[in-house]
Write a protein that holds these residues in place. Structure first.
Motif, PDB file in Angstrom:
ATOM      1  N   SER A 394       4.155 -10.664  -2.358  1.00  0.00           N
ATOM      2  CA  SER A 394       3.903 -11.667  -3.445  1.00  0.00           C
ATOM      3  C   SER A 394       2.592 -10.814  -3.831  1.00  0.00           C
ATOM      4  O   SER A 394       2.222 -10.751  -4.813  1.00  0.00           O
ATOM      5  N   LEU A 395       1.917 -10.163  -2.846  1.00  0.00           N
ATOM      6  CA  LEU A 395       0.555  -8.797  -3.465  1.00  0.00           C
ATOM      7  C   LEU A 395       0.556  -8.417  -4.481  1.00  0.00           C
ATOM      8  O   LEU A 395       1.825  -7.571  -4.870  1.00  0.00           O
ATOM      9  N   ARG A 396      -0.232  -8.147  -5.108  1.00  0.00           N
ATOM     10  CA  ARG A 396       0.392  -8.103  -7.232  1.00  0.00           C
ATOM     11  C   ARG A 396      -0.987  -6.736  -7.728  1.00  0.00           C
ATOM     12  O   ARG A 396      -0.462  -5.485  -7.579  1.00  0.00           O
ATOM     13  N   THR A 397      -2.020  -7.184  -6.876  1.00  0.00           N
ATOM     14  CA  THR A 397      -2.795  -6.177  -7.062  1.00  0.00           C
ATOM     15  C   THR A 397      -4.194  -6.026  -6.230  1.00  0.00           C
ATOM     16  O   THR A 397      -4.220  -7.213  -5.198  1.00  0.00           O
ATOM     17  N   MET A 398      -4.383  -4.216  -6.277  1.00  0.00           N
ATOM     18  CA  MET A 398      -5.040  -4.403  -4.735  1.00  0.00           C
ATOM     19  C   MET A 398      -6.371  -3.479  -5.055  1.00  0.00           C
ATOM     20  O   MET A 398      -6.538  -2.533  -6.334  1.00  0.00           O
ATOM     21  N   LYS A 399      -7.589  -3.481  -4.826  1.00  0.00           N
ATOM     22  CA  LYS A 399      -8.710  -3.212  -5.435  1.00  0.00           C
ATOM     23  C   LYS A 399      -9.433  -2.027  -4.617  1.00  0.00           C
ATOM     24  O   LYS A 399      -9.907  -3.029  -3.275  1.00  0.00           O
ATOM     25  N   MET A 400      -9.916  -0.937  -4.888  1.00  0.00           N
ATOM     26  CA  MET A 400     -10.316  -0.093  -3.726  1.00  0.00           C
ATOM     27  C   MET A 400     -10.757   1.665  -3.444  1.00  0.00           C
ATOM     28  O   MET A 400     -11.283   2.175  -3.526  1.00  0.00           O
ATOM     29  N   TYR A 401     -12.344   0.447  -4.366  1.00  0.00           N
ATOM     30  CA  TYR A 401     -13.277   1.686  -5.226  1.00  0.00           C
ATOM     31  C   TYR A 401     -13.743   1.746  -3.568  1.00  0.00           C
ATOM     32  O   TYR A 401     -14.173   0.802  -3.127  1.00  0.00           O
ATOM     33  N   LYS A 433      -0.927  -3.363  -9.583  1.00  0.00           N
ATOM     34  CA  LYS A 433      -1.912  -2.811  -9.725  1.00  0.00           C
ATOM     35  C   LYS A 433      -2.490  -2.296  -8.314  1.00  0.00           C
ATOM     36  O   LYS A 433      -2.873  -2.871  -8.023  1.00  0.00           O
ATOM     37  N   VAL A 434      -3.453  -0.982  -8.433  1.00  0.00           N
ATOM     38  CA  VAL A 434      -4.250  -0.538  -7.649  1.00  0.00           C
ATOM     39  C   VAL A 434      -4.875   0.709  -8.035  1.00  0.00           C
ATOM     40  O   VAL A 434      -5.403   1.375  -9.187  1.00  0.00           O
ATOM     41  N   ASP A 435      -6.664  -0.117  -8.021  1.00  0.00           N
ATOM     42  CA  ASP A 435      -7.379   0.591  -8.516  1.00  0.00           C
ATOM     43  C   ASP A 435      -8.360   1.036  -7.471  1.00  0.00           C
ATOM     44  O   ASP A 435      -9.247   0.502  -6.409  1.00  0.00           O
ATOM     45  N   GLY A 436      -9.344   2.413  -7.701  1.00  0.00           N
ATOM     46  CA  GLY A 436      -9.407   2.601  -6.843  1.00  0.00           C
ATOM     47  C   GLY A 436     -10.116   3.999  -6.906  1.00  0.00           C
ATOM     48  O   GLY A 436      -9.665   4.815  -7.924  1.00  0.00           O
TER      49      GLY A 436
END
Length: 535
Positions: A394-401, A433-436
């Protein structure tokens, strides 16, 4: 940014706390635009300059609001007004006569705002001049809250040092809230000094009789007695969906004891709250474990923000979470029904990665994860982390700034295990989506990279097709894994070759030509048919 002014359309207010507004600072030019009812001037920030502070060029109290108040009172385009003062403690007070003039003018400013009926969001932070009491401000604005049918959000905050709520102010607030229009959905009280149980009771009783869905009590230190009042009231606030108990950037304000957290958590379990924020609130390890244990049986809460609330570093490690403490926290949390979890800024290390992944895999409903500033995990730790999430459905998006030691190369194997067809089929097909970025501000994923492409492929709704696309693009690229074709049963070969595509068929030809014995009838388990000519 232009916002459509439509009294019957709520679509322009996406979130009452962080809506799509870009307020312009009030100055001579914006005053002119307000008077002209300019359609592009729909959000204004009014920054008062601390009684003629020379660091601020424009002083809103230099305007005669008795004669210019129509800029606000008659305006029908304005949707947001953000009123702030600056820290005035270091400034010399003005002469008494001048200060009286400024107080009178400040009241005229608020009366002009109070007559406006188009404003949807009103934020006030601090007293705009010395000597103007919060009781005066609330008294002037009470009709505005009660009669403005467009008002959606109202947040009242004190200056950095906080403010005291007099009994009269509390009574005025309670009266305004209990008789406000049904369109008011967000209410906040920020930086109250020494908030009492009696004050909290009156405010919450008024909220109970309103239609408020978002309640913000940010940067308030709550005693155990006040926390008990809040916890006991939560089950009765059936319309409140979002509760914010955030701290401040410096993590000096907004504190709740372990007993207070327990009282609030117990109330949450029987409430309608779906969104809970303890952003930068010093819960500490013990408070975090108490919260997680209570939420383990909560089926309503969907979003939890614990950014820098558990084990954080702010010049020094304020809280140190033991390995066993993290294990307890994650074990409790994995039984919750969370969809969105924010754990940024907490000191998670390699030793906690395994139990953290176990927790995330237990959160079968989780769709979004924020790990901003989690900088104590090594590159190898991140590799273990993503490898453990391969099967998360189920995990779709991650933010790793600001996730130091993080490299997008550790994400790729989890999205596409290119060592075999089976490995690809068992890879993660839901993360889109993985933004970081890491410590040197290298942002990922990079345009054109394998990671970026795999995340794009994962956007497909049909996960079987997603797996086939990965096999087609990555499994046999550059002639890799062609030996797998040898092990396939004959009747599967045409379907597999069709699936992997023309390029892979071309790539397989050199293998077939160089090792024909592998593809003989005997090697493939078949029997050669005799032709008529040989009979």
């Amino acid at each position: 940014m232009e916002l459509e002014n439509n009294d019957n359309d709520d679509s322009s207010v996406e979130s009452d706390f962080s809506g799509p507004y870009e307020p312009l600072d009030l100055n001579e030019e914006e005053m002119r635009m307000l008077k002209e009812n300019d359609k592009y001037t729909n959000a204004i920030s009014v920054v008062f300059n601390g009684d003629a502070n020379p660091n601020f060029r424009f002083d809103p109290l230099s305007i005669d609001w008795e004669s210019n108040g129509t800029a606000f009172s008659k305006n029908t385009r304005l949707q947001l007004i953000d009123i702030k003062d600056i820290n005035q403690t270091d400034l010399e007070p003005l002469p008494a006569r001048d200060q009286r003039v400024r107080i009178r003018n400040a009241k005229a400013f608020y009366r002009a705002v109070a007559l406006n009926r188009s404003i949807k969001c009103l934020y006030i932070e601090g007293n705009i001049t010395r000597g103007l009491e919060m009781e005066d401000t609330v008294s002037i604005l009470t009709p505005f809250v009660q009669e403005n049918s467009n008002l959606r959000s109202c947040v009242l905050g004190g200056p950095w040092g906080g403010f005291d709520l007099s009994a009269r102010t509390v009574q005025l607030l309670a009266s305004a809230l209990s008789s406000c229009t049904a369109n008011l959905k967000t209410f906040g009280l920020k930086r109250i000094n020494g908030i009492t149980a009696a004050t909290m009771t009156k405010i919450l009783d008024a909220v109970k009789s309103s239609s408020i869905e978002e309640l913000s009590l940010d940067e308030n230190t709550l005693s155990d007695e006040v926390a008990n009042v809040l916890g006991n009231a939560l089950p009765t606030l059936s319309h409140v969906k979002r509760l914010s108990l955030a701290g401040d950037y410096e993590m000096e304000r907004g504190r709740i004891t372990e007993a207070g957290i327990e009282a609030i958590s117990d109330g949450l379990n029987n409430s309608s709250v779906e969104d809970l924020s303890f952003w930068r609130n010093n819960l500490g390890p013990t408070g975090g474990i108490v919260l997680a244990e209570t939420l383990s049986t909560n089926t309503v809460l969907k979003r939890l923000d614990l950014t820098m609330a558990l084990s954080s570093f702010n010049g020094e490690f304020r809280h140190v979470f033991s390995e066993e403490g993290w294990r307890m926290f994650f074990n409790f949390l994995q039984s919750s029904a969370l969809v969105d979890l924010e754990l940024g800024g907490n000191t998670i290390r390699d030793a906690q990665v395994e139990v953290f992944v176990e927790c995330l895999n237990g959160l079968s409903s989780l769709e979004s994860l924020d790990l901003w500033g989690v900088d104590q995990v090594s590159t190898a730790g991140w590799a273990t982390f993503f490898a453990g999430l391969r099967g998360h459905a189920s995990l779709r998006t991650m933010k790793m700034y600001s996730a130091d030691n993080m490299e997008e190369s550790v994400i790729v194997p989890a999205l596409c295990d290119k060592t075999s067809i089976e490995g690809i089929c068992n890879s993660n097909h839901t993360l889109t989506k993985v933004d970081g970025c890491n410590r040197d501000w290298s942002f990922f994923p990079q345009t054109g990279s394998d990671c970026k492409r795999l995340l794009e492929i994962n956007e497909g709704a049909d996960k079987a097709k997603v797996a086939r696309q990965k096999i087609r693009e990555f499994c046999f690229r550059n002639g890799e894994n062609l030996q797998e074709l040898v092990t396939l049963e004959v009747n599967l070969m045409p379907r597999v070759l069709e699936c992997v595509g023309r390029d892979s068929i071309k790539a397989s030809y050199p293998l077939i030509r160089s090792m024909p014995s592998l593809f003989s009838a005997k090697a493939l388990g078949g029997k050669r048919k005799r032709g008529k000519a040989s009979e």
